[in-house]
Design an enzyme around this catalytic site. Structure first.
Site, PDB file in Angstrom:
ATOM      1  N   GLY A  13       0.826  -1.214   0.000  1.00 22.48           N
ATOM      2  CA  GLY A  13       0.000   0.000   0.000  1.00 22.48           C
ATOM      3  C   GLY A  13       0.855   1.255   0.000  1.00 22.48           C
ATOM      4  N   GLY A  17      -0.423   8.030   1.521  1.00 18.37           N
ATOM      5  CA  GLY A  17      -0.600   8.044   2.973  1.00 18.37           C
ATOM      6  C   GLY A  17       0.582   7.500   3.753  1.00 18.37           C
ATOM      7  N   ARG A  38      -1.696  -1.315  -5.631  1.00 20.66           N
ATOM      8  CA  ARG A  38      -2.455  -1.589  -6.859  1.00 20.66           C
ATOM      9  C   ARG A  38      -2.178  -0.516  -7.908  1.00 20.66           C
ATOM     10  NH1 ARG A  38      -8.259  -1.995  -4.360  1.00 20.66           N
ATOM     11  NH2 ARG A  38      -7.294  -0.220  -3.342  1.00 20.66           N
ATOM     12  N   VAL A  65      -3.083  -7.154  -2.448  1.00 22.38           N
ATOM     13  CA  VAL A  65      -2.790  -8.096  -1.350  1.00 22.38           C
ATOM     14  C   VAL A  65      -3.917  -9.099  -1.126  1.00 22.38           C
ATOM     15  CG1 VAL A  65      -1.198  -6.545  -0.136  1.00 22.38           C
ATOM     16  CG2 VAL A  65      -3.637  -6.533   0.472  1.00 22.38           C
ATOM     17  N   ASN A  91       1.282  -2.403   5.497  1.00 26.75           N
ATOM     18  CA  ASN A  91       0.553  -1.141   5.611  1.00 26.75           C
ATOM     19  C   ASN A  91      -0.798  -1.174   4.898  1.00 26.75           C
ATOM     20  OD1 ASN A  91       0.193   1.910   5.733  1.00 26.75           O
ATOM     21  ND2 ASN A  91       0.339   1.548   3.529  1.00 26.75           N
ATOM     22  N   TYR A 157     -14.558  -2.675  11.122  1.00 29.36           N
ATOM     23  CA  TYR A 157     -13.203  -2.115  11.045  1.00 29.36           C
ATOM     24  C   TYR A 157     -12.455  -2.421  12.341  1.00 29.36           C
ATOM     25  CZ  TYR A 157      -9.305   1.115  10.617  1.00 29.36           C
ATOM     26  OH  TYR A 157      -8.039   1.643  10.574  1.00 29.36           O
ATOM     27  N   LEU A 189      -6.111   9.264  15.211  1.00 29.45           N
ATOM     28  CA  LEU A 189      -6.525  10.163  14.123  1.00 29.45           C
ATOM     29  C   LEU A 189      -5.317  10.633  13.310  1.00 29.45           C
ATOM     30  CD1 LEU A 189      -9.174  11.670  13.168  1.00 29.45           C
ATOM     31  CD2 LEU A 189      -8.259  13.645  14.418  1.00 29.45           C
ATOM     32  N   GLU A 193      -5.634   9.633   3.086  1.00 31.62           N
ATOM     33  CA  GLU A 193      -6.813   9.328   2.261  1.00 31.62           C
ATOM     34  C   GLU A 193      -7.818   8.439   2.997  1.00 31.62           C
ATOM     35  OE1 GLU A 193      -5.588   7.325  -1.286  1.00 31.62           O
ATOM     36  OE2 GLU A 193      -4.732   9.100  -2.224  1.00 31.62           O
ATOM     37  N   PHE A 194      -7.455   8.044   4.228  1.00 32.27           N
ATOM     38  CA  PHE A 194      -8.250   7.075   4.988  1.00 32.27           C
ATOM     39  C   PHE A 194      -9.750   7.396   4.983  1.00 32.27           C
ATOM     40  CE2 PHE A 194     -10.066   5.890   9.156  1.00 32.27           C
ATOM     41  CZ  PHE A 194      -9.783   4.544   9.222  1.00 32.27           C
TER      42      PHE A 194
HETATM   43  C1  8X3 Z   1      -7.570   4.936  12.162  1.00 24.00           C
HETATM   44  C2  8X3 Z   1      -7.917   5.405  13.530  1.00 24.00           C
HETATM   45  O1  8X3 Z   1      -9.769   5.936  15.202  1.00 24.00           O
HETATM   46  O2  8X3 Z   1      -9.987   6.828  12.943  1.00 24.00           O
HETATM   47  O3  8X3 Z   1      -7.447   3.575  12.113  1.00 24.00           O
HETATM   48  O4  8X3 Z   1     -10.335   4.483  13.347  1.00 24.00           O
HETATM   49  S1  8X3 Z   1      -9.580   5.647  13.748  1.00 24.00           S
END
Ligand code: 8X3
Length: 258
Positions: A13, A17, A38, A65, A91, A157, A189, A193-194
């Site tokens: 990945g 990020g 990718r 992956v 990652n 998640y 936090l 791009e999360f």
């Molecule tokens: C990222 C942290 O708390 O936004 O994995 O899920 S959180």
């Protein structure tokens, strides 16, 4: 003391990020890069920039992956070419959606479980025998504070990141008697791009996650990864949990507007 110069680091990945930041920080330490993602064009551009800037060797490959055959082919091919990594940074990972379990989207669940858990397993399963053969190596898993504390609407998640923590600990047990270390770095936090991925490209919603506060950056997390990777060989840092100073718990964040 820099123990990373000349080491070979595989980062999954790596196109954006935290993965991209890790590539930049390892290259700055003089480590050679094996970048996978990718999005091949992105890692090719990154590899050539970092090779020019730091004189490190680079290798890039388009790898998903979640495709276990292509992962095995990729990793065994690296080993056959004498490119077994000294450090593996697992990652590649993502969140999709923010829903109660009873309203969850099953496609989101599959995507998270396939990438965060199965993908990490496939890559690690492929790499470890080669590390064991040389009796050296370091696996660094990018976990999350979501793997330590659950939060509303984060169930699946959270479950995938709890799994990452369990796997990191279990791998350490399985590797007793070898020189191979396993660590996880668990950020809170962090602005990447999360959230855009989590909210399917809804940039306004993604921006609101980081607005009026001071989140971690991808560079902050990469710094921690370098610290863990650079520990002396007899030191195995199991778990490094980090949050921005404005955060003390998932969802417990100070914002300027209250
Ligand atoms: C990222 C942290 O708390 O936004 O994995 O899920 S959180």
């Amino acid at each position: 003391m820099n123990r990373l110069a000349g080491k070979r680091v595989l980062i999954t990945g790596a196109s954006a990020g935290i993965g991209e930041a890790c590539a930049r920080h390892f290259a700055a330490q003089g480590a050679h890069l094996l970048l996978s993602a990718r999005r091949l064009e992105r890692i090719e551009a990154l590899a050539s920039e970092l090779a020019d800037a730091h004189g490190v060797e680079t290798h890039t490959a388009a790898v998903d992956v979640t495709d276990r055959d292509s992962v095995a082919t990729y990793v065994d091919g690296l080993a056959a070419d004498g490119l077994t990594p000294d450090v593996l940074v697992n990652n590649a990972g993502k969140a999709k959606g923010l829903d109660t379990l009873q309203e969850g989207d099953l496609d989101h669940w599959d995507e998270m479980i396939d990438t965060n858990v199965k993908g990490l397993l496939y890559v690690t399963r492929a790499v470890l025998p080669h590390m064991i053969e040389r009796d050296s190596g370091h696996v660094i898993n990018i976990g999350s504070i979501a793997g330590r504390w659950v939060y509303p609407k984060g169930a699946v998640y959270n479950a995938t990141k709890f799994a990452v923590r369990a796997l990191s600990e279990a791998m350490n047990i399985d590797l007793l008697g070898t020189q191979i270390r396993v660590s996880s770095v668990d950020p809170g936090l962090a602005e990447t791009e999360f959230s855009e991925v989590r909210f399917d490209g809804d940039t306004d919603r993604a921006a609101s996650v980081y607005s009026d506060t001071v989140p971690l950056t991808a560079d902050d997390v990469a710094d921690a990864v370098i610290y863990v990777a650079n520990a002396p060989p007899h030191v195995d840092i199991f778990n490094l949990v980090m949050m921005p100073t404005v955060q003390r718990y998932p969802g417990y964040i100070e914002r300027k507007d209250g």
